[in-house]
Design an enzyme around this catalytic site. Structure first.
Site, short mmCIF file in Angstrom:
data_model
loop_
_atom_site.label_atom_id
_atom_site.label_comp_id
_atom_site.label_asym_id
_atom_site.label_seq_id
_atom_site.Cartn_x
_atom_site.Cartn_y
_atom_site.Cartn_z
N THR A 94 0.87 -1.19 0.00
CA THR A 94 0.00 0.00 0.00
C THR A 94 0.90 1.22 0.00
OG1 THR A 94 -1.66 -1.17 1.30
CG2 THR A 94 -1.82 1.24 1.23
N LYS A 169 -7.73 1.61 -3.08
CA LYS A 169 -7.38 1.19 -1.71
C LYS A 169 -7.48 2.36 -0.73
CE LYS A 169 -5.08 -0.93 1.66
NZ LYS A 169 -5.49 -2.09 2.40
N LYS A 244 -1.55 5.18 8.54
CA LYS A 244 -0.74 5.21 7.30
C LYS A 244 -1.64 5.45 6.09
CE LYS A 244 1.70 2.26 4.07
NZ LYS A 244 2.22 0.94 3.70
P1 NAD Z 1 5.88 -5.96 7.35
O1 NAD Z 1 6.68 -4.84 7.91
O2 NAD Z 1 5.49 -7.10 8.23
O3 NAD Z 1 6.67 -6.59 6.08
C1 NAD Z 1 7.36 -5.85 5.13
C2 NAD Z 1 8.69 -6.58 4.87
O4 NAD Z 1 9.38 -5.96 3.79
C3 NAD Z 1 9.65 -6.57 6.07
O5 NAD Z 1 9.91 -7.91 6.49
C4 NAD Z 1 10.89 -5.87 5.52
O6 NAD Z 1 12.10 -6.39 6.05
C5 NAD Z 1 10.76 -6.17 4.04
N1 NAD Z 1 11.57 -5.33 3.16
C6 NAD Z 1 11.90 -4.02 3.27
N2 NAD Z 1 12.67 -3.64 2.23
C7 NAD Z 1 12.83 -4.73 1.43
C8 NAD Z 1 13.50 -4.98 0.19
N3 NAD Z 1 14.18 -4.03 -0.45
N4 NAD Z 1 13.44 -6.21 -0.34
C9 NAD Z 1 12.77 -7.20 0.27
N5 NAD Z 1 12.10 -7.03 1.45
C10 NAD Z 1 12.13 -5.81 2.02
O7 NAD Z 1 4.59 -5.29 6.69
P2 NAD Z 1 3.22 -6.03 6.26
O8 NAD Z 1 2.24 -5.96 7.39
O9 NAD Z 1 3.55 -7.34 5.63
O10 NAD Z 1 2.69 -5.00 5.16
C11 NAD Z 1 3.27 -4.96 3.86
C12 NAD Z 1 2.44 -3.99 3.02
O11 NAD Z 1 1.09 -4.44 2.97
C13 NAD Z 1 2.41 -2.56 3.56
O12 NAD Z 1 2.49 -1.66 2.47
C14 NAD Z 1 1.06 -2.49 4.27
O13 NAD Z 1 0.54 -1.18 4.32
C15 NAD Z 1 0.22 -3.39 3.38
N6 NAD Z 1 -0.95 -4.00 4.06
C16 NAD Z 1 -0.80 -4.56 5.30
C17 NAD Z 1 -1.93 -5.13 5.90
C18 NAD Z 1 -1.80 -5.78 7.26
O14 NAD Z 1 -2.86 -6.07 7.87
N7 NAD Z 1 -0.60 -6.04 7.78
C19 NAD Z 1 -3.17 -5.12 5.25
C20 NAD Z 1 -3.27 -4.58 3.97
C21 NAD Z 1 -2.14 -4.01 3.38
#
Ligand code: NAD
Length: 304
Positions: A94, A169, A244
């Site tokens: 997102t 979204k 966010k």
């Molecule tokens: P998270 O922080 O658990 O996971 C993100 C991962 O990306 C981390 O493990 C981080 O180390 C990794 N990362 C950072 N830079 C990187 C790179 N260059 N290469 C590879 N990996 C890298 O976050 P999440 O909860 O999994 O959310 C991910 C996305 O999904 C966000 O944009 C969030 O807004 C969106 N989202 C989350 C939810 C939720 O409920 N958690 C729901 C809908 C959307």
């Protein structure tokens, strides 16, 4: 031939999504710079590489699930020179609409078809492969990405061209943030007027006040036994992620000159709530701050 997917970002969402792709028969090569995330993916049976560039070298599809637009732009800059010619780039993070379009342009300029495909459904949906994908792409990229997205979700909606998925979204989540505050104010006022939460729910949930924030994610314990309010607001959709998304909506509104007073006010209330309560509890816990009267007035955020 089995398609190979490079999956960058094996966090709360990406880890289980990558697992579902592997279960569906794709060859998944994952990467995450955080050792705990990489180890968890390895333990779950995924092939994990030591760098993003190594992951994309043999991939037909490059999928990213990263924290922010900055992460996506940096990752694309890093991996594009190593990607297979013509491989499909799908970003499920997102992020800001402008950054999504900038990332898509970087990839398109290097000859890659692209999709922005953010999700709703949270960690539970990621684990159960029941996510909804909102896709911004041209027709051919959408057709190419659809089977992959269907392996991780239940609904895949083509919203328009590049950036349209992110736009859908943040508009949806701005509606959700505002409606949760509205529902919470209804319950707080009911309590002060001596009306029980159950009585308000019985009326509003079948009347014109009904909405997902009330009927499914009810912010008071009792009326909807499965809502996070019944377990001290644990699980669910974290308030920090709602903040966010509201900030992304407010930033997008400022960029296009849309005056959205309730969207801005919801951002300010969630910011005050997250400062007081932390980012971790379900966003319906905002009712506790509204009830305590500690959230307003807040200083409006600069959004431009
Ligand atoms: P998270 O922080 O658990 O996971 C993100 C991962 O990306 C981390 O493990 C981080 O180390 C990794 N990362 C950072 N830079 C990187 C790179 N260059 N290469 C590879 N990996 C890298 O976050 P999440 O909860 O999994 O959310 C991910 C996305 O999904 C966000 O944009 C969030 O807004 C969106 N989202 C989350 C939810 C939720 O409920 N958690 C729901 C809908 C959307």
């Amino acid at each position: 031939m089995t398609a190979t997917v490079a999956f960058l970002g094996l966090g709360n969402m990406g880890g289980p999504m990558a697992g579902n792709l592997a279960k569906a028969g794709y060859r998944v090569v994952g990467f995450d710079p955080v050792p705990a995330a990489a180890d968890a993916a390895r333990t779950a049976g995924l092939d994990v590489t030591p760098s993003g560039t190594a992951a994309v070298e043999t991939a037909d599809v490059v999928l990213t699930m990263l924290p922010s637009g900055r992460h996506v732009l940096d990752a694309y800059t890093d991996i594009l020179p190593h990607a297979r010619p013509g491989s499909l780039f799908v970003d499920c993070s997102t992020i800001d609409v402008g950054e999504a379009r900038a990332a898509a342009k970087l990839a398109a300029d290097a000859g890659h078809p692209t999709c922005d495909a953010p999700v709703s459904g949270g960690v539970v949906g990621a684990q159960a492969a029941t996510l909804t994908f909102m896709v911004g792409a041209d027709d051919s990229a959408f057709t190419a990405a659809s089977p992959l997205l269907e392996a991780m979700g239940r609904r895949v909606v083509h919203c328009g061209t590049s950036g349209a998925g992110q736009a859908a979204k943040i508009c949806n989540n701005m509606i959700l943030g505002i409606s949760m505050i509205a529902v919470s104010e209804g319950f707080v006022l009911a309590e002060r007027l001596g009306l029980s939460a159950q009585a308000l729910f019985d009326v509003a949930s079948v009347s014109s006040g009904q909405c997902w924030a009330l009927n499914t994610n009810c912010p008071v314990p009792g009326p909807v036994p499965t809502s996070p309010a019944n377990r001290d607001y644990t699980g669910g959709f974290a308030a920090g992620l709602m903040l966010k998304d509201l900030r992304l909506a407010a930033g997008a509104a400022a960029a296009v000159g849309a005056n959205l007073p309730l969207g801005q006010h919801a951002t300010d209330l969630y910011r005050a709530f997250v400062e007081q309560d932390g980012p971790g509890r379900d966003f319906s816990a905002v009712i506790t701050g509204i009830s305590a009267g500690t959230l307003a007035p807040a200083n409006p955020e600069e959004t431009s």
